[in-house]
Design an enzyme around this catalytic site. Sequence first.
Site, mmCIF file in Angstrom:
data_model
loop_
_atom_site.group_PDB
_atom_site.id
_atom_site.type_symbol
_atom_site.label_atom_id
_atom_site.label_comp_id
_atom_site.label_asym_id
_atom_site.label_seq_id
_atom_site.Cartn_x
_atom_site.Cartn_y
_atom_site.Cartn_z
ATOM 1 C CG ASN A 35 -2.089 -1.005 1.015
ATOM 2 O OD1 ASN A 35 -2.293 -1.531 -0.079
ATOM 3 N ND2 ASN A 35 -2.812 -1.293 2.090
ATOM 4 C CG ASP B 289 -6.461 -3.787 4.223
ATOM 5 O OD1 ASP B 289 -7.639 -3.863 3.820
ATOM 6 O OD2 ASP B 289 -5.577 -3.142 3.629
ATOM 7 N NE ARG C 294 -11.727 -0.363 -2.003
ATOM 8 C CZ ARG C 294 -10.657 -1.159 -2.032
ATOM 9 N NH1 ARG C 294 -10.718 -2.342 -2.552
ATOM 10 N NH2 ARG C 294 -9.521 -0.749 -1.532
ATOM 11 N N PRO C 295 -16.104 4.359 -4.378
ATOM 12 C CG PRO C 295 -17.653 5.962 -3.695
ATOM 13 C CD PRO C 295 -17.086 4.626 -3.324
ATOM 14 C CB CYS D 254 -14.065 -2.989 -5.822
ATOM 15 S SG CYS D 254 -12.811 -3.653 -4.722
#
Length: 429
Positions: A23, A316, A131-132, A126
């Site tokens: 990430n 996560d 998740r725009p 997704c």
Amino acid sequence: MDRIRIVGGNKLNGTIPISGAKNAALPLMIASLLTDETLILDNVPRLADVAQLQRILGNHGLDIMSKGKRPGDHEYQGQTLHISAANIIDTTAPYELVSKMRASFWVIAPLLARMHVAKVSLPGGCAIGTRPVDLLIMALEKLGAELQIDGGYVIAKAPGGLTGAEIDFPKVTVSGTHVALMAATLAKGTTVITNAACEPEIVDVADCLNKMGAKISGAGTPRIEIEGVKKLHGARHTVLPDRIEAGTYAMAVAMTGGDVQLAGARPELLQSALDVLTEAGATITPNNEGIRVTRNGAGISPVKVTTAPFPGFPTDLQAQLMALMACAKGSSHITETIFENRFMHVQELARFGARISLDGETAIIEGIAKLRGAPVMATDLRASVSLVIAALAAEGETTVNRVYHLDRGFERLEEKLSACGATIERISG
């Protein structure tokens, strides 16, 4: 298609090296578009997502040279990438590339900042919700970009370049903060981002941008200030260790028992998760080499956890914690507040015998003494590794199908676990 076969019941003992953070590596690679000089990134993990982003950047005309291990390197040490965006020959990021990885949409920020034009495909759906990208578009418009959506593409222009502005995010957004940060580095004047994400990966990207000549202060706090500069130059930067990978292996040790050194892990990057593991019965000992995790004899205690932006408990690690709680002595509650649709692993964990019920955003897990191996299917990146954790402790054999999800975010998972005594192998084809 590859599968992973696991025979459960072995304690984990040994050392697991922690790779560079996916990430952070992805936005750092994208930041190379901001300069015509070479950016050198060390400790980049060898992952499917990294390889895919290399293809996307190559489409823009970037030259990327990869260096592997050298004499004296530690085992599993990440690769070094030399990325040169001296000549950007294409400012379009096509659907067939962007659709495979959402983070690739972020190229819109450096392309706009440096080239003043970009045409980037919307990333599409997704597995873990919509998740725009609306907050990303809002941030770029605040900086003076003209955007329109046509045929599934965001067409962006900033004829005179971007201009500093105040960007106040209505909710904390990691992707929005990354995009605003990159775009503002070359904008005229000062940009202030409020309600910014505080994740360590944001700090890592800001540190690298500052090495490249950016003037960023406040990264890691909710208020980031960026004084725009005319040009950025090359730099060398080491990607920080992956806190999600570290947390995942810590939970695997808590699940199976044993004694493992997480080499290179940094406790301050995942303190909330370590606190939860301590509450669950693991012994966490930070040391000069990283973090030592042990659980010998004692059972797993139930916990109540709600996911939250950093420094809270990471979304996560939610699936991995749920696998751990499947064997706790009592009832656990995990509430997911970040992403909708992030309980898809529940039905797969149930195949091991886990007793999990859902009540809106909360999963209630009634711990059982022993899970049993089963054939299961990965549904997304983090969910897939929760199945591995369950399988390591389950009686008998488990086959995890669709492991390409794992390859997106976990470097050499089977090798790292088998080196610590797990019976785990990849079956190709």
